[in-house]
Write a protein that holds these residues in place. Sequence first.
Motif, PDB file in Angstrom:
ATOM      1  N   GLU A 191      64.678 -57.295  58.317  1.00 19.52           N
ATOM      2  CA  GLU A 191      64.517 -58.401  56.799  1.00 19.52           C
ATOM      3  C   GLU A 191      64.910 -59.392  56.884  1.00 19.52           C
ATOM      4  O   GLU A 191      64.502 -60.256  56.680  1.00 19.52           O
ATOM      5  N   ASN A 192      64.862 -60.011  58.203  1.00 23.89           N
ATOM      6  CA  ASN A 192      64.726 -60.956  59.018  1.00 23.89           C
ATOM      7  C   ASN A 192      63.449 -61.436  58.572  1.00 23.89           C
ATOM      8  O   ASN A 192      62.248 -60.586  58.914  1.00 23.89           O
ATOM      9  N   GLY A 193      63.483 -62.447  58.364  1.00 22.08           N
ATOM     10  CA  GLY A 193      62.139 -62.878  58.385  1.00 22.08           C
ATOM     11  C   GLY A 193      61.033 -62.824  56.930  1.00 22.08           C
ATOM     12  O   GLY A 193      60.223 -63.287  56.753  1.00 22.08           O
ATOM     13  N   LEU A 231      73.984 -65.484  57.244  1.00 19.63           N
ATOM     14  CA  LEU A 231      74.065 -65.316  59.256  1.00 19.63           C
ATOM     15  C   LEU A 231      73.086 -64.720  58.993  1.00 19.63           C
ATOM     16  O   LEU A 231      72.319 -63.598  57.982  1.00 19.63           O
ATOM     17  N   SER A 232      72.507 -63.866  60.615  1.00 21.67           N
ATOM     18  CA  SER A 232      71.768 -63.375  60.303  1.00 21.67           C
ATOM     19  C   SER A 232      71.999 -62.554  62.262  1.00 21.67           C
ATOM     20  O   SER A 232      72.787 -62.667  62.949  1.00 21.67           O
ATOM     21  N   SER A 233      71.810 -61.064  61.819  1.00 23.59           N
ATOM     22  CA  SER A 233      71.707 -60.129  62.944  1.00 23.59           C
ATOM     23  C   SER A 233      71.268 -59.754  63.462  1.00 23.59           C
ATOM     24  O   SER A 233      70.246 -59.236  62.128  1.00 23.59           O
ATOM     25  N   GLY A 234      70.972 -58.683  63.809  1.00 23.83           N
ATOM     26  CA  GLY A 234      70.451 -57.515  64.554  1.00 23.83           C
ATOM     27  C   GLY A 234      70.463 -56.237  63.590  1.00 23.83           C
ATOM     28  O   GLY A 234      69.476 -55.549  63.108  1.00 23.83           O
ATOM     29  N   ASP A 235      71.973 -55.974  63.970  1.00 27.36           N
ATOM     30  CA  ASP A 235      72.422 -54.713  62.768  1.00 27.36           C
ATOM     31  C   ASP A 235      72.973 -55.061  61.770  1.00 27.36           C
ATOM     32  O   ASP A 235      73.698 -56.372  61.345  1.00 27.36           O
ATOM     33  N   ALA A 236      74.219 -53.652  60.762  1.00 34.24           N
ATOM     34  CA  ALA A 236      74.137 -54.585  59.881  1.00 34.24           C
ATOM     35  C   ALA A 236      75.611 -54.641  59.514  1.00 34.24           C
ATOM     36  O   ALA A 236      75.899 -54.018  60.534  1.00 34.24           O
ATOM     37  N   ASN A 244      65.360 -67.124  63.520  1.00 32.61           N
ATOM     38  CA  ASN A 244      65.485 -66.603  61.634  1.00 32.61           C
ATOM     39  C   ASN A 244      66.623 -67.214  60.783  1.00 32.61           C
ATOM     40  O   ASN A 244      66.137 -67.420  60.258  1.00 32.61           O
ATOM     41  N   THR A 245      67.256 -67.582  61.484  1.00 34.89           N
ATOM     42  CA  THR A 245      68.444 -68.641  61.085  1.00 34.89           C
ATOM     43  C   THR A 245      67.597 -69.897  60.760  1.00 34.89           C
ATOM     44  O   THR A 245      68.281 -70.420  59.715  1.00 34.89           O
ATOM     45  N   LYS A 246      66.997 -70.469  61.454  1.00 40.31           N
ATOM     46  CA  LYS A 246      66.213 -71.792  61.627  1.00 40.31           C
ATOM     47  C   LYS A 246      65.336 -71.875  60.091  1.00 40.31           C
ATOM     48  O   LYS A 246      64.880 -72.399  59.612  1.00 40.31           O
ATOM     49  N   GLY A 264      73.524 -72.168  63.486  1.00 34.61           N
ATOM     50  CA  GLY A 264      73.509 -72.198  65.138  1.00 34.61           C
ATOM     51  C   GLY A 264      73.497 -71.669  65.751  1.00 34.61           C
ATOM     52  O   GLY A 264      73.766 -70.716  67.077  1.00 34.61           O
ATOM     53  N   SER A 265      71.873 -71.395  65.677  1.00 38.48           N
ATOM     54  CA  SER A 265      70.641 -71.050  66.890  1.00 38.48           C
ATOM     55  C   SER A 265      69.767 -71.640  67.748  1.00 38.48           C
ATOM     56  O   SER A 265      69.872 -72.654  67.158  1.00 38.48           O
ATOM     57  N   PRO A 266      70.118 -71.646  68.998  1.00 37.23           N
ATOM     58  CA  PRO A 266      69.618 -72.654  69.279  1.00 37.23           C
ATOM     59  C   PRO A 266      67.907 -72.375  69.296  1.00 37.23           C
ATOM     60  O   PRO A 266      67.143 -72.925  69.923  1.00 37.23           O
TER      61      PRO A 266
HETATM   62  C1  LIG Z   1      74.153 -63.721  72.740  1.00 43.76           C
HETATM   63  C2  LIG Z   1      73.908 -62.612  72.256  1.00 43.76           C
HETATM   64  C3  LIG Z   1      74.468 -62.536  71.196  1.00 43.76           C
HETATM   65  C4  LIG Z   1      74.493 -60.865  69.852  1.00 43.76           C
HETATM   66  N1  LIG Z   1      75.671 -60.903  69.320  1.00 43.76           N
HETATM   67  C5  LIG Z   1      75.113 -59.658  67.781  1.00 43.76           C
HETATM   68  C6  LIG Z   1      76.002 -58.410  67.567  1.00 43.76           C
HETATM   69  O1  LIG Z   1      77.174 -58.432  68.177  1.00 43.76           O
HETATM   70  N2  LIG Z   1      75.617 -58.018  66.421  1.00 43.76           N
HETATM   71  C7  LIG Z   1      74.251 -58.099  66.131  1.00 43.76           C
HETATM   72  O2  LIG Z   1      74.724 -56.816  65.102  1.00 43.76           O
HETATM   73  N3  LIG Z   1      73.350 -58.621  67.066  1.00 43.76           N
HETATM   74  C8  LIG Z   1      73.782 -59.341  67.570  1.00 43.76           C
HETATM   75  N4  LIG Z   1      73.147 -60.218  68.359  1.00 43.76           N
HETATM   76  C9  LIG Z   1      71.762 -60.294  67.489  1.00 43.76           C
HETATM   77  C10 LIG Z   1      71.350 -61.315  67.089  1.00 43.76           C
HETATM   78  O3  LIG Z   1      72.199 -62.085  65.828  1.00 43.76           O
HETATM   79  C11 LIG Z   1      69.473 -61.919  66.186  1.00 43.76           C
HETATM   80  O4  LIG Z   1      68.749 -61.208  66.581  1.00 43.76           O
HETATM   81  C12 LIG Z   1      69.286 -62.295  65.029  1.00 43.76           C
HETATM   82  O5  LIG Z   1      68.721 -62.462  64.258  1.00 43.76           O
HETATM   83  C13 LIG Z   1      69.398 -64.018  65.408  1.00 43.76           C
HETATM   84  O6  LIG Z   1      68.858 -65.111  64.916  1.00 43.76           O
HETATM   85  P1  LIG Z   1      68.495 -66.349  65.310  1.00 43.76           P
HETATM   86  O7  LIG Z   1      67.036 -65.648  65.562  1.00 43.76           O
HETATM   87  O8  LIG Z   1      68.138 -66.782  64.147  1.00 43.76           O
HETATM   88  O9  LIG Z   1      69.100 -66.490  66.540  1.00 43.76           O
HETATM   89  C14 LIG Z   1      73.433 -61.363  68.790  1.00 43.76           C
HETATM   90  C15 LIG Z   1      71.871 -62.153  70.550  1.00 43.76           C
HETATM   91  C16 LIG Z   1      73.091 -62.470  70.921  1.00 43.76           C
HETATM   92  C17 LIG Z   1      71.205 -63.253  71.638  1.00 43.76           C
END
Ligand SMILES: Cc1cc2nc3c(=O)[nH]c(=O)nc-3n(C[C@H](O)[C@H](O)[C@H](O)COP(=O)(O)O)c2cc1C
Length: 176
Positions: free
Chosen positions: A158-160, A121-126, A15-17, A8-10
């Motif tokens: 942790e990503n990557g 799942l990948s995110s910025g924050d925990a 990170n997801t890819k 689901g990542s563009p």
């Molecule tokens: C539109 C958008 C919304 C996001 N919302 C959140 C969020 O709610 N919480 C969070 O921790 N990270 C959020 N992020 C950060 C992404 O989850 C994070 O950078 C992730 O590693 C991206 O994965 P990717 O490299 O596979 O696309 C958001 C990023 C984008 C572009």
Amino acid sequence: MNILVLNGSPRKQGNTKRMTEAFREGAEAVGHEVHIADVCHMKIAGCLACEYCHTKGNGVCIQKDDMQEIYELLGKVEMIVIASPIYYHGISGQLKCTLDRFYSAAYPKNPRNLKKAAMILSSGDANQYDGALFSFKGDFVDYLGLENMGVFTVHGGENGSAAKLKEIRDFGMSLK
Ligand SMILES: Cc1cc2nc3c(=O)[nH]c(=O)nc-3n(C[C@H](O)[C@H](O)[C@H](O)COP(=O)(O)O)c2cc1C
């Protein structure tokens, strides 16, 4: 087994890819066949809620777009992996559109061979995963009755990381 990964990542090197590729590497090393569908780069519209698939369509969606490719794969695979960045505490919108279109694929019966599911799942924050996990458990484990093979969450630095990619590669390799 045949495995479908919905990414689901563009971001083509995101990170997801990278995690889906690590999963593929592990799973293919032990003989599984893995197809990664980059749904953000496919033309997949949202469900119209027209109910055609639940009435005269008898499980066939009225919309003809790249979802046809996913429907065909869904008919073959034993396992599905839902992989997504967290966007505003849920999965990405493009992936949500794809999952909503399962409305036809799961009617009148589940896809024939589909038995197992996992989530990456990948995110910025925990601690951002409740929304995504709620839908994974509710829709895939409970509603579709799939076996939960594992959930992997990766945030921030942790990503990557080699350690996280190895964990996911090892998961792929552990599949029987
Ligand atoms: C539109 C958008 C919304 C996001 N919302 C959140 C969020 O709610 N919480 C969070 O921790 N990270 C959020 N992020 C950060 C992404 O989850 C994070 O950078 C992730 O590693 C991206 O994965 P990717 O490299 O596979 O696309 C958001 C990023 C984008 C572009």
